[in-house]
Design an enzyme around this catalytic site. Structure first.
Site, PDB file in Angstrom:
ATOM      1  N   LYS A  95       2.604  -4.252   1.557  1.00 38.06           N
ATOM      2  CA  LYS A  95       1.533  -3.456   0.933  1.00 38.06           C
ATOM      3  C   LYS A  95       1.781  -1.964   1.127  1.00 38.06           C
ATOM      4  O   LYS A  95       1.701  -1.185   0.184  1.00 38.06           O
ATOM      5  CB  LYS A  95       0.159  -3.820   1.536  1.00 38.06           C
ATOM      6  CG  LYS A  95      -0.235  -5.269   1.369  1.00 38.06           C
ATOM      7  CD  LYS A  95      -1.615  -5.541   1.936  1.00 38.06           C
ATOM      8  CE  LYS A  95      -1.707  -5.334   3.425  1.00 38.06           C
ATOM      9  NZ  LYS A  95      -0.896  -6.241   4.246  1.00 38.06           N
TER      10      LYS A  95
ATOM     11  N   ARG B   4     -10.892  -5.930   2.663  1.00 38.05           N
ATOM     12  CA  ARG B   4     -10.309  -7.018   3.442  1.00 38.05           C
ATOM     13  C   ARG B   4     -11.297  -8.133   3.701  1.00 38.05           C
ATOM     14  O   ARG B   4     -10.947  -9.123   4.320  1.00 38.05           O
ATOM     15  CB  ARG B   4      -9.890  -6.436   4.782  1.00 38.05           C
ATOM     16  CG  ARG B   4      -8.410  -6.592   5.066  1.00 38.05           C
ATOM     17  CD  ARG B   4      -8.176  -5.813   6.311  1.00 38.05           C
ATOM     18  NE  ARG B   4      -6.989  -6.151   6.984  1.00 38.05           N
ATOM     19  CZ  ARG B   4      -5.927  -5.356   7.023  1.00 38.05           C
ATOM     20  NH1 ARG B   4      -5.910  -4.236   6.339  1.00 38.05           N
ATOM     21  NH2 ARG B   4      -4.894  -5.698   7.733  1.00 38.05           N
TER      22      ARG B   4
ATOM     23  N   ARG C   7       9.675  -3.989  11.793  1.00 31.91           N
ATOM     24  CA  ARG C   7       9.164  -2.737  11.206  1.00 31.91           C
ATOM     25  C   ARG C   7       9.189  -1.589  12.221  1.00 31.91           C
ATOM     26  O   ARG C   7       8.855  -1.747  13.386  1.00 31.91           O
ATOM     27  CB  ARG C   7       7.720  -2.934  10.739  1.00 31.91           C
ATOM     28  CG  ARG C   7       7.075  -1.597  10.315  1.00 31.91           C
ATOM     29  CD  ARG C   7       5.745  -1.743   9.675  1.00 31.91           C
ATOM     30  NE  ARG C   7       4.933  -2.762  10.288  1.00 31.91           N
ATOM     31  CZ  ARG C   7       3.985  -3.418   9.657  1.00 31.91           C
ATOM     32  NH1 ARG C   7       3.730  -3.155   8.398  1.00 31.91           N
ATOM     33  NH2 ARG C   7       3.284  -4.343  10.280  1.00 31.91           N
TER      34      ARG C   7
ATOM     35  N   ARG D  90       4.688  -0.354  15.939  1.00 35.31           N
ATOM     36  CA  ARG D  90       3.235  -0.439  16.109  1.00 35.31           C
ATOM     37  C   ARG D  90       2.914  -1.429  17.226  1.00 35.31           C
ATOM     38  O   ARG D  90       3.541  -2.477  17.311  1.00 35.31           O
ATOM     39  CB  ARG D  90       2.588  -0.936  14.806  1.00 35.31           C
ATOM     40  CG  ARG D  90       2.252   0.174  13.850  1.00 35.31           C
ATOM     41  CD  ARG D  90       1.891  -0.308  12.475  1.00 35.31           C
ATOM     42  NE  ARG D  90       0.982  -1.446  12.407  1.00 35.31           N
ATOM     43  CZ  ARG D  90       0.570  -1.993  11.266  1.00 35.31           C
ATOM     44  NH1 ARG D  90       0.973  -1.481  10.111  1.00 35.31           N
ATOM     45  NH2 ARG D  90      -0.241  -3.018  11.259  1.00 35.31           N
TER      46      ARG D  90
ATOM     47  N   ARG E 169      -3.190 -12.016  13.700  1.00 36.61           N
ATOM     48  CA  ARG E 169      -3.336 -11.196  12.474  1.00 36.61           C
ATOM     49  C   ARG E 169      -3.267 -12.082  11.236  1.00 36.61           C
ATOM     50  O   ARG E 169      -4.035 -11.919  10.294  1.00 36.61           O
ATOM     51  CB  ARG E 169      -2.244 -10.116  12.420  1.00 36.61           C
ATOM     52  CG  ARG E 169      -2.530  -8.983  13.385  1.00 36.61           C
ATOM     53  CD  ARG E 169      -1.354  -8.044  13.516  1.00 36.61           C
ATOM     54  NE  ARG E 169      -1.023  -7.365  12.289  1.00 36.61           N
ATOM     55  CZ  ARG E 169       0.126  -6.716  12.083  1.00 36.61           C
ATOM     56  NH1 ARG E 169       1.038  -6.685  13.037  1.00 36.61           N
ATOM     57  NH2 ARG E 169       0.351  -6.114  10.947  1.00 36.61           N
TER      58      ARG E 169
HETATM   59  P1  AP5 Z   1       4.896  -3.086   5.070  1.00 38.26           P
HETATM   60  O1  AP5 Z   1       4.981  -2.443   3.738  1.00 38.26           O
HETATM   61  O2  AP5 Z   1       4.664  -2.212   6.254  1.00 38.26           O
HETATM   62  O3  AP5 Z   1       3.858  -4.314   5.050  1.00 38.26           O
HETATM   63  P2  AP5 Z   1       2.269  -4.356   4.988  1.00 38.26           P
HETATM   64  O4  AP5 Z   1       1.886  -5.428   4.049  1.00 38.26           O
HETATM   65  O5  AP5 Z   1       1.706  -2.991   4.777  1.00 38.26           O
HETATM   66  O6  AP5 Z   1       1.978  -4.861   6.465  1.00 38.26           O
HETATM   67  P3  AP5 Z   1       0.916  -4.384   7.541  1.00 38.26           P
HETATM   68  O7  AP5 Z   1       1.317  -5.119   8.793  1.00 38.26           O
HETATM   69  O8  AP5 Z   1       0.832  -2.891   7.638  1.00 38.26           O
HETATM   70  O9  AP5 Z   1      -0.372  -4.944   7.009  1.00 38.26           O
HETATM   71  P4  AP5 Z   1      -1.638  -5.152   7.800  1.00 38.26           P
HETATM   72  O10 AP5 Z   1      -2.560  -5.499   6.736  1.00 38.26           O
HETATM   73  O11 AP5 Z   1      -1.541  -6.120   8.925  1.00 38.26           O
HETATM   74  O12 AP5 Z   1      -1.836  -3.757   8.591  1.00 38.26           O
HETATM   75  P5  AP5 Z   1      -2.875  -2.563   8.420  1.00 38.26           P
HETATM   76  O13 AP5 Z   1      -2.202  -1.342   8.877  1.00 38.26           O
HETATM   77  O14 AP5 Z   1      -3.500  -2.598   7.079  1.00 38.26           O
HETATM   78  O15 AP5 Z   1       6.254  -3.920   5.269  1.00 38.26           O
HETATM   79  C1  AP5 Z   1       6.476  -4.691   6.441  1.00 38.26           C
HETATM   80  C2  AP5 Z   1       7.962  -4.611   6.810  1.00 38.26           C
HETATM   81  O16 AP5 Z   1       8.731  -5.301   5.807  1.00 38.26           O
HETATM   82  C3  AP5 Z   1       8.524  -3.185   6.876  1.00 38.26           C
HETATM   83  O17 AP5 Z   1       9.458  -3.126   7.912  1.00 38.26           O
HETATM   84  C4  AP5 Z   1       9.220  -2.985   5.513  1.00 38.26           C
HETATM   85  O18 AP5 Z   1      10.308  -2.097   5.594  1.00 38.26           O
HETATM   86  C5  AP5 Z   1       9.673  -4.417   5.189  1.00 38.26           C
HETATM   87  N1  AP5 Z   1       9.633  -4.727   3.755  1.00 38.26           N
HETATM   88  C6  AP5 Z   1       8.656  -4.430   2.869  1.00 38.26           C
HETATM   89  N2  AP5 Z   1       8.952  -4.923   1.646  1.00 38.26           N
HETATM   90  C7  AP5 Z   1      10.139  -5.545   1.774  1.00 38.26           C
HETATM   91  C8  AP5 Z   1      10.991  -6.262   0.844  1.00 38.26           C
HETATM   92  N3  AP5 Z   1      10.636  -6.448  -0.436  1.00 38.26           N
HETATM   93  N4  AP5 Z   1      12.142  -6.775   1.312  1.00 38.26           N
HETATM   94  C9  AP5 Z   1      12.497  -6.614   2.616  1.00 38.26           C
HETATM   95  N5  AP5 Z   1      11.755  -5.945   3.534  1.00 38.26           N
HETATM   96  C10 AP5 Z   1      10.587  -5.422   3.113  1.00 38.26           C
HETATM   97  O19 AP5 Z   1      -4.001  -2.992   9.458  1.00 38.26           O
HETATM   98  C11 AP5 Z   1      -3.799  -2.946  10.850  1.00 38.26           C
HETATM   99  C12 AP5 Z   1      -5.098  -3.310  11.564  1.00 38.26           C
HETATM  100  O20 AP5 Z   1      -6.125  -2.333  11.251  1.00 38.26           O
HETATM  101  C13 AP5 Z   1      -5.725  -4.649  11.148  1.00 38.26           C
HETATM  102  O21 AP5 Z   1      -5.187  -5.732  11.874  1.00 38.26           O
HETATM  103  C14 AP5 Z   1      -7.204  -4.406  11.481  1.00 38.26           C
HETATM  104  O22 AP5 Z   1      -7.456  -4.509  12.856  1.00 38.26           O
HETATM  105  C15 AP5 Z   1      -7.401  -2.953  11.081  1.00 38.26           C
HETATM  106  N6  AP5 Z   1      -7.828  -2.782   9.682  1.00 38.26           N
HETATM  107  C16 AP5 Z   1      -7.134  -2.124   8.686  1.00 38.26           C
HETATM  108  N7  AP5 Z   1      -7.827  -2.139   7.537  1.00 38.26           N
HETATM  109  C17 AP5 Z   1      -8.981  -2.824   7.785  1.00 38.26           C
HETATM  110  C18 AP5 Z   1     -10.084  -3.175   6.973  1.00 38.26           C
HETATM  111  N8  AP5 Z   1     -10.151  -2.859   5.668  1.00 38.26           N
HETATM  112  N9  AP5 Z   1     -11.090  -3.891   7.556  1.00 38.26           N
HETATM  113  C19 AP5 Z   1     -11.047  -4.225   8.866  1.00 38.26           C
HETATM  114  N10 AP5 Z   1     -10.031  -3.915   9.695  1.00 38.26           N
HETATM  115  C20 AP5 Z   1      -8.995  -3.218   9.151  1.00 38.26           C
END
Ligand code: AP5
Length: 228
Positions: free
Chosen positions: A25, A100, A139, A172, A183
């Site tokens: 994402k 979410r 990552r 992270r 998660r």
């Molecule tokens: P990346 O693009 O970083 O993946 P992502 O889907 O963004 O993964 P996240 O782990 O950031 O999602 P998340 O939803 O858990 O975290 P968030 O920060 O939102 O890619 C991942 C890896 O794969 C990278 O190394 C990249 O290089 C690689 N990659 C990407 N595409 C690729 C491809 N096509 N081929 C090969 N490699 C590839 O949330 C963190 C925490 O914050 C949550 O757990 C929660 O506690 C809180 N939070 C955030 N938003 C909310 C909300 N709206 N409500 C409640 N709590 C929230």
């Protein structure tokens, strides 16, 4: 990344990215925002910023995030409402990790209507869960500009340093293997139902996120251009 840039292309609404942790994402939302010169609104990044600055919001969110659970809607909604009031959001924006929960989605629907935006476009990144562990544990993120790397799939040119600005690359705290299970469980229980919610509204497209970054970017661009 793809050379397909159309300089005057603009968004006129919100684009939402749905998908499990590690699906891509952040990688894709940043790229789309760059292409459309629109703000990239990552609630995860906003929360991590609060944690880093030690604000009271950050102090409440930090233990919840480190357990891999979702932060309460009340905290997240206030943060998003404040952010989209800013001028740079007047023509549309790209959400990453928001909404979410169904409550967040319903609230957002009302907020977008109040601000006069058209209904959002939803990109649903679909991927075999077996691929996620490698993506998450590999990552690394730049401390300076937030650029996302992967030590297995997308390594930087110089180990531990960002290609763009030379910033140090960090892992992270919630990317440790033992936090990945909680998660994914939170995603399945609280966020996955949103795909059905937006599908019913006719605004969602499934995108195969197991392909290369550039291939996924192309599919998303085709969909978003078609939907605008
Ligand atoms: P990346 O693009 O970083 O993946 P992502 O889907 O963004 O993964 P996240 O782990 O950031 O999602 P998340 O939803 O858990 O975290 P968030 O920060 O939102 O890619 C991942 C890896 O794969 C990278 O190394 C990249 O290089 C690689 N990659 C990407 N595409 C690729 C491809 N096509 N081929 C090969 N490699 C590839 O949330 C963190 C925490 O914050 C949550 O757990 C929660 O506690 C809180 N939070 C955030 N938003 C909310 C909300 N709206 N409500 C409640 N709590 C929230």
């Amino acid at each position: 990344m793809t050379p397909d840039i159309r300089p005057h292309e603009k968004l006129d609404r919100a684009v939402i990215f749905l998908g499990p942790p590690g699906a891509g994402k952040g990688t894709q939302a940043k790229e789309l925002a760059r292409k459309f010169s629109a703000p990239h609104l990552s609630t995860g990044d906003m929360l991590r910023e609060h944690v880093a600055q030690g604000t009271s919001l950050g102090q409440r969110a930090q233990p919840i995030m480190s357990r891999g659970e979702l932060v309460p809607d009340s905290i997240v909604l206030r943060m998003v409402a404040e952010r989209i009031e800013r001028r740079d959001c007047s023509h549309g924006f790209v959400f990453d990790g928001f909404p979410r929960t169904v409550t967040q989605a319903q609230w957002l629907g009302e907020l977008l209507k109040q601000h006069g935006f058209k209904p959002p476009v939803v990109v649903h990144l679909v991927i075999d869960p077996a691929m996620l562990l490698r993506r998450i544990t590999g990552r690394r993120m730049c401390r300076v500009g937030g650029e996302i790397y992967n030590i297995f799939e997308r390594p930087p040119k110089v180990e531990g340093r960002c290609d763009n600005d030379g910033g140090e690359l960090d892992q992270r705290p919630d990317d440790r293997e033992e936090i990945v299970g909680p998660r994914l469980a939170a995603y399945e229980k609280q966020t996955a139902p949103l795909a059905a919610y937006y599908r019913r509204l006719g605004r969602l497209r499934d995108i195969d996120a197991s392909k290369t970054v550039d291939e996924v970017t192309r599919s998303i661009l085709d969909f978003v251009r078609e939907a605008l």
